[in-house]
Design an enzyme around this catalytic site. Structure first.
Site, PDB file in Angstrom:
ATOM      1  N   LYS A 166       0.851  -1.194   0.000  1.00 49.02           N
ATOM      2  CA  LYS A 166       0.000   0.000   0.000  1.00 49.02           C
ATOM      3  C   LYS A 166       0.879   1.233   0.000  1.00 49.02           C
ATOM      4  O   LYS A 166       1.850   1.311   0.757  1.00 49.02           O
ATOM      5  CB  LYS A 166      -0.863   0.007   1.277  1.00 49.02           C
ATOM      6  CG  LYS A 166      -1.833   1.164   1.356  1.00 49.02           C
ATOM      7  CD  LYS A 166      -3.159   0.830   0.727  1.00 49.02           C
ATOM      8  CE  LYS A 166      -4.048   2.036   0.539  1.00 49.02           C
ATOM      9  NZ  LYS A 166      -3.693   2.865  -0.645  1.00 49.02           N
ATOM     10  N   SER A 212      -7.347   5.639   3.890  1.00 47.23           N
ATOM     11  CA  SER A 212      -7.283   4.819   2.672  1.00 47.23           C
ATOM     12  C   SER A 212      -7.730   3.391   2.979  1.00 47.23           C
ATOM     13  O   SER A 212      -8.435   2.765   2.187  1.00 47.23           O
ATOM     14  CB  SER A 212      -5.844   4.763   2.137  1.00 47.23           C
ATOM     15  OG  SER A 212      -5.569   5.863   1.312  1.00 47.23           O
ATOM     16  N   THR A 224      -4.641  12.962   6.353  1.00 49.45           N
ATOM     17  CA  THR A 224      -3.252  13.005   6.813  1.00 49.45           C
ATOM     18  C   THR A 224      -3.111  14.062   7.909  1.00 49.45           C
ATOM     19  O   THR A 224      -2.566  13.803   8.989  1.00 49.45           O
ATOM     20  CB  THR A 224      -2.310  13.326   5.629  1.00 49.45           C
ATOM     21  OG1 THR A 224      -2.545  12.354   4.602  1.00 49.45           O
ATOM     22  CG2 THR A 224      -0.856  13.287   6.043  1.00 49.45           C
ATOM     23  N   ASN A 279      -1.627  19.546   0.377  1.00 51.82           N
ATOM     24  CA  ASN A 279      -2.778  18.923   1.029  1.00 51.82           C
ATOM     25  C   ASN A 279      -2.613  18.871   2.548  1.00 51.82           C
ATOM     26  O   ASN A 279      -3.449  19.380   3.304  1.00 51.82           O
ATOM     27  CB  ASN A 279      -2.990  17.512   0.451  1.00 51.82           C
ATOM     28  CG  ASN A 279      -4.018  16.699   1.212  1.00 51.82           C
ATOM     29  OD1 ASN A 279      -3.783  16.285   2.340  1.00 51.82           O
ATOM     30  ND2 ASN A 279      -5.177  16.493   0.616  1.00 51.82           N
ATOM     31  N   LYS A 298       5.144   2.025  -3.081  1.00 49.67           N
ATOM     32  CA  LYS A 298       5.137   3.425  -3.519  1.00 49.67           C
ATOM     33  C   LYS A 298       5.382   3.480  -5.013  1.00 49.67           C
ATOM     34  O   LYS A 298       6.000   2.582  -5.580  1.00 49.67           O
ATOM     35  CB  LYS A 298       6.259   4.214  -2.824  1.00 49.67           C
ATOM     36  CG  LYS A 298       6.002   5.700  -2.752  1.00 49.67           C
ATOM     37  CD  LYS A 298       5.007   5.989  -1.640  1.00 49.67           C
ATOM     38  CE  LYS A 298       4.811   7.438  -1.351  1.00 49.67           C
ATOM     39  NZ  LYS A 298       4.207   7.600  -0.012  1.00 49.67           N
ATOM     40  N   LYS A 307       4.907   2.259   8.370  1.00 50.30           N
ATOM     41  CA  LYS A 307       3.729   3.057   8.721  1.00 50.30           C
ATOM     42  C   LYS A 307       2.504   2.148   8.889  1.00 50.30           C
ATOM     43  O   LYS A 307       1.761   2.255   9.870  1.00 50.30           O
ATOM     44  CB  LYS A 307       3.475   4.080   7.609  1.00 50.30           C
ATOM     45  CG  LYS A 307       2.538   5.198   7.976  1.00 50.30           C
ATOM     46  CD  LYS A 307       2.285   6.118   6.772  1.00 50.30           C
ATOM     47  CE  LYS A 307       3.566   6.793   6.296  1.00 50.30           C
ATOM     48  NZ  LYS A 307       3.277   7.748   5.182  1.00 50.30           N
TER      49      LYS A 307
HETATM   50  N1  GLU Z   1       0.846   8.948   0.267  1.00 53.76           N
HETATM   51  C1  GLU Z   1       0.341   8.798   1.599  1.00 53.76           C
HETATM   52  C2  GLU Z   1       1.451   8.402   2.546  1.00 53.76           C
HETATM   53  O1  GLU Z   1       2.605   8.615   2.282  1.00 53.76           O
HETATM   54  C3  GLU Z   1      -0.887   7.915   1.658  1.00 53.76           C
HETATM   55  C4  GLU Z   1      -0.692   6.515   1.195  1.00 53.76           C
HETATM   56  C5  GLU Z   1      -2.002   5.734   1.091  1.00 53.76           C
HETATM   57  O2  GLU Z   1      -3.046   6.258   1.395  1.00 53.76           O
HETATM   58  O3  GLU Z   1      -1.900   4.574   0.682  1.00 53.76           O
HETATM   59  O4  GLU Z   1       1.201   7.912   3.607  1.00 53.76           O
END
Ligand code: GLU
Length: 421
Positions: free
Chosen positions: A69, A350, A189, A219, A105, A93
């Site tokens: 993810k 998410s 976030t 954002n 990613k 995370k």
């Molecule tokens: N890009 C965000 C992060 O770095 C969200 C990633 C997601 O929602 O999968 O945590």
């Protein structure tokens, strides 16, 4: 500086956490390297009829705890090392938050601001065409990241559905609400970080009204400014990629956001807001209780960490503080709420979006906020307790918390017990 990479520097945190736990070497060996990174070139037709090629990647770092993810970034400076490091951070995370995911990613090396909307759409669709067999609701689930948004996720979801001949909203999160997006994903976030700070306010010495400086006004930065402002804090300084402004008695956040949405830079609004323009580098050094890096990696380094006056640093960006800068902050008694916890609200909502897509039943905003708050507080409290018990930084505690979960999962999958006889 040596010629080590961003990932090498990120792995320092893994090794540090491992030194506090009885971790099998098998676990470290698995987490030290990305499982797979695919690189491709996206060739798209520009509006003037020419063709242009853009480098693109998708990394699935580790999927021990579930499908990988993580977001897709569109940025002119993206590199494979950055993508792999961001995927490593996603792995930790998701484990910190106990989400049933591994880490991934993606990125395209592009300046999206130089593209028209139709070019951006073709690029987004080309990305999904290239990675349609990498992603999947049970395999790898992208989301927005720097310079990508719900509109782009919508195009990608649509492209995936056309390729597979089905409708699978759970393949990507951060979609527009009309295409199965979740309520509350857009400010998640910032909101997660906001709930975390509020929950630990007393321990952090941040009770009552606070002053806040925010580096980066995308954002995460904008929504954090809004939430903190509404909660009675003063936003005394903000910056974006072109400049910074400072106003000790507090900026008018609503006007700032309005201007930003109209395509203006923060420094261009200084006069009408009664603020002073300051050098971007000085943003982190302004007098404020809370400093919120919400831009890119490695913004706080050995060269500028000593100038920070804040009591607490809330990392809404990924990787904004280097390992060496961390030491300086710790010595100064500054508490850093680390990215893998502080900005995990985004991936947590998410996850809610993915759950709602799969169950086909959607929650109201109240339920999303309540669930997010509960999870940020639960994991935030657990991390805080580890930091106190072991007398380590909150970052080390977050890594220890995540690594414990990752190690349990890796060992549960592994062949080690067989070889151990
Ligand atoms: N890009 C965000 C992060 O770095 C969200 C990633 C997601 O929602 O999968 O945590």
């Amino acid at each position: 500086m040596t010629d080590d990479t961003l990932l090498d520097r990120a792995l320092i945190r893994l090794e540090e956490a491992a030194s506090h736990l009885q971790i099998d070497q098998d676990v470290i060996e698995k987490l030290k390297y990305p499982r797979e990174t695919t690189k491709t070139r996206l060739l798209i037709r520009m509006d003037d009829g020419s063709r242009k090629s853009f480098l693109a990647w998708r990394c699935r770092y580790d999927d021990t705890r579930g499908p990988t993810k993580g977001g897709i970034r569109f940025h002119p400076d993206s590199t494979i090392e950055e993508v792999e490091t961001l995927a490593f951070w996603m792995t930790f995370k998701c484990a910190v938050m106990n989400l049933p995911y591994g880490g991934g990613k993606g990125a395209v090396r592009v300046d999206p601001h130089a593209l028209s909307k139709t070019e951006l759409e073709r690029l987004s669709r080309a990305y999904m065409q290239a990675f349609a067999s990498t992603v999947g609701p049970d395999r790898d689930i992208p989301a927005p990241d720097v310079y990508t948004n719900a509109m782009i996720m919508g195009w990608m979801a649509d492209e995936y559905n056309q390729i597979t001949g089905s409708v699978s909203p759970a393949v990507i999160t951060g979609k527009p609400i009309a295409l199965g997006g979740s309520l509350g994903r857009n400010d998640a976030t910032a909101r997660g970080g906001f709930y975390l700070v509020r929950h630990l306010a007393q321990e952090l010495g941040l009770s009552g009204s606070r002053t806040v400086a925010i580096q980066g006004f995308g954002n995460a930065g904008q929504f954090f400014a809004q939430l903190a402002d509404e909660d009675g804090n003063k936003i005394v300084a903000v910056s974006d990629s072109t400049g910074a402004i400072h106003k000790p008695d507090g900026l008018d956040v609503a006007r700032l956001i309005e201007g930003k949405n109209a395509g203006r830079h923060v420094a261009d609004m200084a006069a009408e807001l009664g603020a002073a323009v300051i050098p971007s580098d000085d943003l982190i050094a302004v007098d404020a209780d809370l400093l919120v890096p919400a831009a890119l990696e490695e913004m706080i380094t050995v060269d500028n960490a000593a100038s920070i006056k804040a009591k607490v640093v809330l990392e809404l960006a990924n990787g904004p503080v280097t390992a060496e800068a961390d030491k300086i902050l710790t010595d100064k008694g500054i508490v850093v709420l680390p990215d893998i916890l502080a900005n995990a609200g985004g991936v947590t909502v998410s996850y809610f979006e993915w759950v709602q897509n799969r169950q086909g039943f959607y929650w109201d905003l109240e339920e999303i906020h309540a669930r997010l708050k509960k999870m940020m507080e639960r994991e935030g409290r657990a991390v805080w307790a580890i930091a106190q018990d072991r007398s380590v930084s909150v970052r080390s505690a977050a890594y220890i918390h995540a690594l414990g979960r990752l190690a349990t999962a890796i060992e549960a999958h592994g062949t080690q017990p067989f070889f151990a006889g």
